[in-house]
Design a protein around this motif. Sequence first.
Motif, short mmCIF file in Angstrom:
data_model
loop_
_atom_site.label_atom_id
_atom_site.label_comp_id
_atom_site.label_asym_id
_atom_site.label_seq_id
_atom_site.Cartn_x
_atom_site.Cartn_y
_atom_site.Cartn_z
N ILE A 2 15.16 38.13 -2.37
CA ILE A 2 14.58 39.14 -3.29
C ILE A 2 15.26 39.45 -4.26
O ILE A 2 14.80 39.68 -5.51
N ASP A 5 15.34 36.57 -6.88
CA ASP A 5 13.93 36.79 -7.55
C ASP A 5 13.92 37.72 -8.73
O ASP A 5 13.46 37.44 -9.76
N GLN A 9 13.62 37.09 -12.58
CA GLN A 9 12.40 37.79 -13.54
C GLN A 9 13.03 38.56 -14.44
O GLN A 9 12.52 38.36 -15.55
N LEU A 167 10.71 29.55 -9.30
CA LEU A 167 9.92 30.59 -8.88
C LEU A 167 8.53 30.18 -8.43
O LEU A 167 7.99 30.68 -7.25
N ARG A 170 8.67 28.16 -5.53
CA ARG A 170 9.06 28.87 -4.03
C ARG A 170 7.78 29.79 -3.74
O ARG A 170 7.59 29.85 -2.44
N THR A 171 7.09 30.39 -4.69
CA THR A 171 6.00 31.59 -4.28
C THR A 171 4.59 30.68 -4.36
O THR A 171 3.79 31.46 -4.14
N HIS A 172 4.67 29.43 -4.39
CA HIS A 172 3.57 28.69 -4.44
C HIS A 172 2.26 29.15 -5.40
O HIS A 172 1.29 29.24 -5.26
N GLN A 173 2.91 29.54 -6.45
CA GLN A 173 1.80 29.93 -7.61
C GLN A 173 0.96 28.88 -8.17
O GLN A 173 1.69 28.26 -8.74
N PRO A 179 4.05 30.60 -14.18
CA PRO A 179 4.05 32.04 -13.87
C PRO A 179 3.90 32.88 -15.33
O PRO A 179 4.75 32.43 -16.07
N LYS A 185 6.98 41.55 -13.97
CA LYS A 185 6.63 40.49 -12.75
C LYS A 185 6.02 39.42 -12.99
O LYS A 185 5.27 39.25 -13.88
#
Length: 186
Positions: A2, A5, A9, A167, A170-173, A179, A185
Amino acid sequence: MIFMDNFLQTYLKFHQLIQDKIGRFVAWSVLSLVLITALVVVLRYGFDTGSIALQQAITYNHAILFMLGISYTYLHDEHVRVDVFYSRYSPARKHWINLLGSLLFTLPVTLFILWSSAEYVSNSWAIQESSSESAGIGYVYLLKTLIPLMASLLLLQALAIIAKNSLAIRTHQNDDETPKIQGGKL
């Protein structure tokens, strides 16, 4: 994870802000380029006179525009890309291509440019290089400084692209190609 990340960001948000400001500033060099070019043409064909300094100012403007505009173009994904297959790929695969492309191509090239230009630029600064034309613009060493500056900005942009795509992977966006940074965010 976290913490990392949040750090990424924050870096992405700050970096995008800086690159946008540089890009918008550099965009104004197009206006000066057009005006100076028009002036050279008017002087040459309207008054049968010329100016070496004005002609060199066109070269300086081109250098500023392209050297400092490269990273801004890369930020907005407007760079040249062979789009034969890329446009058909899923967002997840595009993230991987962007990540690997930055790691395998952009980073090594920018690091090489930084390394290879160091002595060239430092020698120019050491002698305070100026134009070889007596009526030309001095400060050629400042112009040559754009080379490592361009490479540095491009390196930072490549790191931002690596971070953004890491990112996203890893966050499967997968809802968008990359993103978006809004309100801090991803």
